[in-house]
Design a protein around this motif. Structure first.
Motif, PDB file in Angstrom:
ATOM      1  N   ALA A 172       4.578   8.273 -14.874  1.00  0.00           N
ATOM      2  CA  ALA A 172       5.385   9.151 -15.729  1.00  0.00           C
ATOM      3  C   ALA A 172       6.314  10.042 -14.912  1.00  0.00           C
ATOM      4  N   ASP A 173       5.859  10.466 -13.717  1.00  0.00           N
ATOM      5  CA  ASP A 173       6.651  11.338 -12.844  1.00  0.00           C
ATOM      6  C   ASP A 173       6.475  10.861 -11.409  1.00  0.00           C
ATOM      7  N   VAL A 174       7.483  10.168 -10.899  1.00  0.00           N
ATOM      8  CA  VAL A 174       7.354   9.575  -9.567  1.00  0.00           C
ATOM      9  C   VAL A 174       7.176  10.626  -8.471  1.00  0.00           C
ATOM     10  N   TYR A 175       7.668  11.828  -8.697  1.00  0.00           N
ATOM     11  CA  TYR A 175       7.543  12.863  -7.674  1.00  0.00           C
ATOM     12  C   TYR A 175       6.128  13.417  -7.592  1.00  0.00           C
ATOM     13  N   CYS A 213      14.077   5.787  -3.288  1.00  0.00           N
ATOM     14  CA  CYS A 213      15.288   5.037  -2.964  1.00  0.00           C
ATOM     15  C   CYS A 213      16.487   5.624  -3.704  1.00  0.00           C
ATOM     16  N   ASP A 214      16.260   6.136  -4.916  1.00  0.00           N
ATOM     17  CA  ASP A 214      17.305   6.742  -5.735  1.00  0.00           C
ATOM     18  C   ASP A 214      16.756   8.060  -6.260  1.00  0.00           C
ATOM     19  N   ALA A 215      17.341   9.173  -5.833  1.00  0.00           N
ATOM     20  CA  ALA A 215      16.861  10.490  -6.236  1.00  0.00           C
ATOM     21  C   ALA A 215      16.948  10.716  -7.739  1.00  0.00           C
ATOM     22  N   ASN A 216      17.753   9.917  -8.449  1.00  0.00           N
ATOM     23  CA  ASN A 216      17.874  10.066  -9.891  1.00  0.00           C
ATOM     24  C   ASN A 216      16.705   9.463 -10.660  1.00  0.00           C
ATOM     25  N   SER A 217      15.906   8.627 -10.010  1.00  0.00           N
ATOM     26  CA  SER A 217      14.768   8.003 -10.690  1.00  0.00           C
ATOM     27  C   SER A 217      13.650   9.023 -10.848  1.00  0.00           C
ATOM     28  N   LYS A 218      13.124   9.109 -12.068  1.00  0.00           N
ATOM     29  CA  LYS A 218      12.070  10.081 -12.359  1.00  0.00           C
ATOM     30  C   LYS A 218      10.771   9.438 -12.845  1.00  0.00           C
ATOM     31  N   SER A 219      10.860   8.240 -13.416  1.00  0.00           N
ATOM     32  CA  SER A 219       9.652   7.516 -13.813  1.00  0.00           C
ATOM     33  C   SER A 219       9.835   6.047 -13.448  1.00  0.00           C
ATOM     34  N   GLU A 220       8.707   5.322 -13.427  1.00  0.00           N
ATOM     35  CA  GLU A 220       8.763   3.954 -12.908  1.00  0.00           C
ATOM     36  C   GLU A 220       7.621   3.136 -13.492  1.00  0.00           C
ATOM     37  N   ILE A 221       7.889   1.849 -13.651  1.00  0.00           N
ATOM     38  CA  ILE A 221       6.832   0.900 -13.987  1.00  0.00           C
ATOM     39  C   ILE A 221       6.979  -0.293 -13.051  1.00  0.00           C
ATOM     40  N   VAL A 222       5.869  -0.740 -12.509  1.00  0.00           N
ATOM     41  CA  VAL A 222       5.848  -1.869 -11.573  1.00  0.00           C
ATOM     42  C   VAL A 222       4.784  -2.845 -12.044  1.00  0.00           C
ATOM     43  N   ASP A 279      10.083  -4.225 -10.691  1.00  0.00           N
ATOM     44  CA  ASP A 279      10.164  -2.773 -10.564  1.00  0.00           C
ATOM     45  C   ASP A 279      11.270  -2.263 -11.479  1.00  0.00           C
ATOM     46  N   ILE A 280      10.943  -1.296 -12.336  1.00  0.00           N
ATOM     47  CA  ILE A 280      11.935  -0.702 -13.227  1.00  0.00           C
ATOM     48  C   ILE A 280      11.842   0.809 -13.108  1.00  0.00           C
ATOM     49  N   ASP A 281      12.983   1.442 -12.840  1.00  0.00           N
ATOM     50  CA  ASP A 281      13.066   2.897 -12.716  1.00  0.00           C
ATOM     51  C   ASP A 281      13.865   3.466 -13.870  1.00  0.00           C
ATOM     52  N   ALA A 282      13.575   4.724 -14.199  1.00  0.00           N
ATOM     53  CA  ALA A 282      14.288   5.412 -15.270  1.00  0.00           C
ATOM     54  C   ALA A 282      14.690   6.814 -14.805  1.00  0.00           C
ATOM     55  N   PRO A 283      15.809   7.317 -15.313  1.00  0.00           N
ATOM     56  CA  PRO A 283      16.290   8.640 -14.922  1.00  0.00           C
ATOM     57  C   PRO A 283      15.649   9.782 -15.713  1.00  0.00           C
ATOM     58  N   VAL A 284      14.604   9.490 -16.479  1.00  0.00           N
ATOM     59  CA  VAL A 284      13.880  10.505 -17.248  1.00  0.00           C
ATOM     60  C   VAL A 284      12.388  10.359 -16.975  1.00  0.00           C
ATOM     61  N   THR A 285      11.653  11.457 -17.091  1.00  0.00           N
ATOM     62  CA  THR A 285      10.207  11.367 -16.914  1.00  0.00           C
ATOM     63  C   THR A 285       9.575  10.720 -18.139  1.00  0.00           C
ATOM     64  N   ASP A 286       8.456  10.078 -17.909  1.00  0.00           N
ATOM     65  CA  ASP A 286       7.643   9.482 -18.969  1.00  0.00           C
ATOM     66  C   ASP A 286       8.418   8.501 -19.844  1.00  0.00           C
ATOM     67  N   ARG A 287       9.272   7.687 -19.224  1.00  0.00           N
ATOM     68  CA  ARG A 287      10.106   6.731 -19.970  1.00  0.00           C
ATOM     69  C   ARG A 287       9.300   5.567 -20.532  1.00  0.00           C
ATOM     70  N   PHE A 288       8.254   5.137 -19.821  1.00  0.00           N
ATOM     71  CA  PHE A 288       7.578   3.888 -20.152  1.00  0.00           C
ATOM     72  C   PHE A 288       6.275   4.146 -20.911  1.00  0.00           C
ATOM     73  N   SER A 289       6.149   3.503 -22.061  1.00  0.00           N
ATOM     74  CA  SER A 289       4.981   3.656 -22.928  1.00  0.00           C
ATOM     75  C   SER A 289       3.999   2.501 -22.707  1.00  0.00           C
ATOM     76  N   GLY A 312       0.792  -1.223   0.000  1.00  0.00           N
ATOM     77  CA  GLY A 312       0.000   0.000   0.000  1.00  0.00           C
ATOM     78  C   GLY A 312       0.826   1.276   0.000  1.00  0.00           C
ATOM     79  N   ARG A 313       2.157   1.167   0.202  1.00  0.00           N
ATOM     80  CA  ARG A 313       3.023   2.349   0.212  1.00  0.00           C
ATOM     81  C   ARG A 313       3.846   2.419  -1.053  1.00  0.00           C
ATOM     82  N   GLY A 314       4.019   3.613  -1.570  1.00  0.00           N
ATOM     83  CA  GLY A 314       4.842   3.816  -2.747  1.00  0.00           C
ATOM     84  C   GLY A 314       4.236   3.148  -3.973  1.00  0.00           C
ATOM     85  N   VAL A 315       4.964   3.208  -5.071  1.00  0.00           N
ATOM     86  CA  VAL A 315       4.485   2.637  -6.323  1.00  0.00           C
ATOM     87  C   VAL A 315       4.428   1.110  -6.220  1.00  0.00           C
TER      88      VAL A 315
END
Length: 158
Positions: free
Chosen positions: A92-95, A103-112, A126-136, A75-78
């Motif tokens: 698209a934007d984890v923030y 966990c990593d300040a460089n992560s900007k988007s995520e798919i779980v 769990d996959i994180d990316a250092p750019v927003t809107d990475r996952f289509s 229930g917490r986080g993505v």
């Protein structure tokens, strides 16, 4: 075994996973090889790994990337939300995600993607990316198919 750029589609990646896991029956090995395969062939990602259910919460499993959060409450986080709702979370934007766990300040988007074993939630990919809107939507479909291949092998693993 594989060369960067050799695999050009999720179908090829998923077939490679199926062959890689065939004949093996160790869960940790399956998760380790699956995370390595994704990390090697997906571009523009900075963390790829698994959290598995243990004692009612998510516990860090095999991964590729910087050190990560060890436990995540359901229930917490993505990741915890993906388990709680048993659905893919493509952010698209984890923030902008309420309750995001950084966990990593460089992560900007995520798919779980939830992972099931014998009908029960086993954990998440769990996959994180250092750019927003990475996952289509195409990434979502391809990664869901990747998880289905993994689930087939997990069902008989120990």
């Amino acid at each position: 075994m594989f060369q960067p750029g050799q695999l050009k589609s999720y179908d090829e990646l998923n077939s490679a996973l199926d062959h890689l896991l065939a004949g093996e029956d160790d869960i940790v090995s399956h998760l380790a090889n699956a995370s390595s395969l994704l990390n090697y062939f997906l571009d523009n990602v900075n963390w790829v790994g698994f959290y598995t259910m243990k004692n009612g919460q998510l516990q860090l499993g095999p991964f590729q990337g910087l050190p990560a959060c060890v436990t995540i409450p359901v229930g917490r986080g993505v990741c915890g939300t993906a388990v709680n709702e048993d659905k893919v979370m493509r952010v698209a934007d984890v923030y902008a995600f309420p309750g995001h766990i950084a966990c990593d300040a460089n992560s900007k988007s995520e798919i779980v993607i939830p992972v099931h074993r014998n009908g029960e939630i086993f954990g998440v990919l769990d996959i994180d990316a250092p750019v927003t809107d990475r996952f289509s939507a195409d990434d979502e479909r391809g990664l869901e198919a990747f998880v289905k291949v993994l689930e087939k092998h997990l069902s008989t693993a120990s």
